[in-house]
Design a protein around this motif. Structure first.
Motif, short mmCIF file in Angstrom:
data_model
loop_
_atom_site.label_atom_id
_atom_site.label_comp_id
_atom_site.label_asym_id
_atom_site.label_seq_id
_atom_site.Cartn_x
_atom_site.Cartn_y
_atom_site.Cartn_z
N SER A 9 -13.60 57.73 -50.21
CA SER A 9 -12.93 56.44 -50.08
C SER A 9 -13.54 55.37 -50.99
CB SER A 9 -12.99 55.97 -48.63
OG SER A 9 -14.32 55.65 -48.27
N ARG A 10 -14.53 55.74 -51.78
CA ARG A 10 -15.20 54.76 -52.64
C ARG A 10 -14.24 54.08 -53.61
NH1 ARG A 10 -21.16 56.41 -53.84
NH2 ARG A 10 -20.67 57.05 -51.76
N ALA A 11 -13.38 54.87 -54.24
CA ALA A 11 -12.42 54.31 -55.19
C ALA A 11 -11.44 53.39 -54.47
CB ALA A 11 -11.68 55.42 -55.93
N ASP A 12 -11.01 53.80 -53.27
CA ASP A 12 -10.10 52.96 -52.49
C ASP A 12 -10.78 51.65 -52.10
OD1 ASP A 12 -8.07 54.85 -52.61
OD2 ASP A 12 -8.70 55.80 -50.73
N PHE A 13 -12.03 51.73 -51.67
CA PHE A 13 -12.79 50.54 -51.29
C PHE A 13 -12.88 49.60 -52.49
CE2 PHE A 13 -16.65 48.06 -50.92
CZ PHE A 13 -16.59 47.61 -49.61
N HIS A 14 -13.21 50.15 -53.65
CA HIS A 14 -13.34 49.35 -54.85
C HIS A 14 -12.02 48.66 -55.19
CE1 HIS A 14 -13.88 48.46 -59.15
NE2 HIS A 14 -15.14 48.31 -58.82
N ARG A 15 -10.94 49.41 -55.18
CA ARG A 15 -9.63 48.83 -55.48
C ARG A 15 -9.27 47.72 -54.49
NH1 ARG A 15 -8.13 53.76 -57.01
NH2 ARG A 15 -7.59 54.42 -54.91
N GLU A 16 -9.54 47.97 -53.23
CA GLU A 16 -9.18 47.02 -52.18
C GLU A 16 -9.97 45.71 -52.28
OE1 GLU A 16 -9.33 46.78 -47.30
OE2 GLU A 16 -9.32 48.74 -48.28
N HIS A 17 -11.20 45.78 -52.73
CA HIS A 17 -12.08 44.61 -52.69
C HIS A 17 -12.44 44.03 -54.06
CE1 HIS A 17 -12.60 45.00 -48.41
NE2 HIS A 17 -12.78 46.30 -48.59
N GLN A 18 -11.92 44.60 -55.14
CA GLN A 18 -12.28 44.17 -56.48
C GLN A 18 -11.96 42.69 -56.72
OE1 GLN A 18 -14.09 45.61 -58.73
NE2 GLN A 18 -13.85 43.96 -60.21
N ALA A 19 -10.76 42.27 -56.39
CA ALA A 19 -10.37 40.88 -56.66
C ALA A 19 -11.27 39.91 -55.90
CB ALA A 19 -8.90 40.65 -56.28
N ARG A 20 -11.59 40.23 -54.65
CA ARG A 20 -12.47 39.35 -53.87
C ARG A 20 -13.88 39.34 -54.44
NH1 ARG A 20 -14.73 40.74 -48.54
NH2 ARG A 20 -16.06 38.99 -48.08
N ALA A 21 -14.36 40.49 -54.94
CA ALA A 21 -15.69 40.54 -55.54
C ALA A 21 -15.75 39.64 -56.77
CB ALA A 21 -16.06 41.98 -55.89
N VAL A 22 -14.71 39.66 -57.58
CA VAL A 22 -14.65 38.79 -58.77
C VAL A 22 -14.65 37.33 -58.33
CG1 VAL A 22 -13.24 38.09 -60.74
CG2 VAL A 22 -13.54 40.52 -60.23
N GLU A 23 -13.86 37.00 -57.31
CA GLU A 23 -13.81 35.61 -56.82
C GLU A 23 -15.18 35.16 -56.33
OE1 GLU A 23 -10.83 35.55 -53.78
OE2 GLU A 23 -9.20 35.85 -55.21
N GLU A 24 -15.87 36.02 -55.59
CA GLU A 24 -17.20 35.67 -55.09
C GLU A 24 -18.17 35.47 -56.25
OE1 GLU A 24 -18.68 35.04 -51.98
OE2 GLU A 24 -16.57 34.78 -51.48
N ALA A 25 -18.13 36.35 -57.23
CA ALA A 25 -19.03 36.22 -58.38
C ALA A 25 -18.75 34.91 -59.13
CB ALA A 25 -18.86 37.41 -59.32
N GLU A 26 -17.49 34.57 -59.30
CA GLU A 26 -17.13 33.31 -59.96
C GLU A 26 -17.62 32.12 -59.15
OE1 GLU A 26 -12.94 33.91 -60.45
OE2 GLU A 26 -13.22 34.86 -62.42
N ARG A 27 -17.51 32.21 -57.83
CA ARG A 27 -17.99 31.12 -56.95
C ARG A 27 -19.50 30.94 -57.12
NH1 ARG A 27 -20.58 30.64 -52.09
NH2 ARG A 27 -20.66 32.89 -51.74
N LEU A 28 -20.22 32.04 -57.16
CA LEU A 28 -21.67 31.98 -57.31
C LEU A 28 -22.05 31.43 -58.67
CD1 LEU A 28 -22.61 35.39 -55.67
CD2 LEU A 28 -22.78 33.12 -54.64
N LEU A 29 -21.38 31.88 -59.71
CA LEU A 29 -21.67 31.40 -61.06
C LEU A 29 -21.36 29.91 -61.21
CD1 LEU A 29 -20.52 34.32 -63.35
CD2 LEU A 29 -22.83 33.41 -63.11
N ALA A 30 -20.35 29.44 -60.50
CA ALA A 30 -19.98 28.03 -60.60
C ALA A 30 -21.09 27.11 -60.13
CB ALA A 30 -18.70 27.77 -59.80
N ARG A 31 -21.99 27.60 -59.30
CA ARG A 31 -23.09 26.78 -58.78
C ARG A 31 -24.32 26.81 -59.67
NH1 ARG A 31 -22.76 24.67 -53.47
NH2 ARG A 31 -24.72 23.89 -54.25
N ARG A 32 -24.32 27.67 -60.70
CA ARG A 32 -25.52 27.85 -61.53
C ARG A 32 -25.96 26.55 -62.19
NH1 ARG A 32 -25.68 32.67 -65.77
NH2 ARG A 32 -23.75 31.69 -66.38
N GLU A 33 -25.02 25.81 -62.76
CA GLU A 33 -25.40 24.58 -63.45
C GLU A 33 -25.93 23.52 -62.48
OE1 GLU A 33 -23.19 21.32 -66.22
OE2 GLU A 33 -22.76 23.43 -66.61
N VAL A 34 -25.33 23.46 -61.30
CA VAL A 34 -25.74 22.47 -60.30
C VAL A 34 -27.14 22.79 -59.76
CG1 VAL A 34 -25.21 21.53 -58.02
CG2 VAL A 34 -23.36 21.98 -59.65
#
Length: 69
Positions: A9-34
């Motif tokens: 189910s690893r590939a299914d898990f990855h497909r299911e959560h990929q967009a949210r993982a990208v959103e979380e990473a972008e959220r974290l990166l957005a705080r780097r400058e602050v």
């Protein structure tokens, strides 16, 4: 949701959560400058709190990918 996804189910898990993982990473990166010097410790704490662990790993990989872009 808890625990590690099975190998089948690893590939299914990855497909299911990929967009949210990208959103979380972008959220974290957005705080780097602050947060500047405190950012790395803050990100580590955020990743530590994410569940399940395979999702946190996905976010970590996305952070690395986006940081190199």
């Amino acid at each position: 949701m808890s625990g590690e996804p099975s190998a089948g189910s690893r590939a299914d898990f990855h497909r299911e959560h990929q967009a949210r993982a990208v959103e979380e990473a972008e959220r974290l990166l957005a705080r780097r400058e602050v947060l500047q010097g405190a950012w790395l410790a803050w990100v580590a704490g955020e990743l530590y709190q994410m569940s399940p662990p395979p999702f946190a790993s996905m976010v970590r990989r996305e952070l690395q990918r986006l940081s190199q872009a």
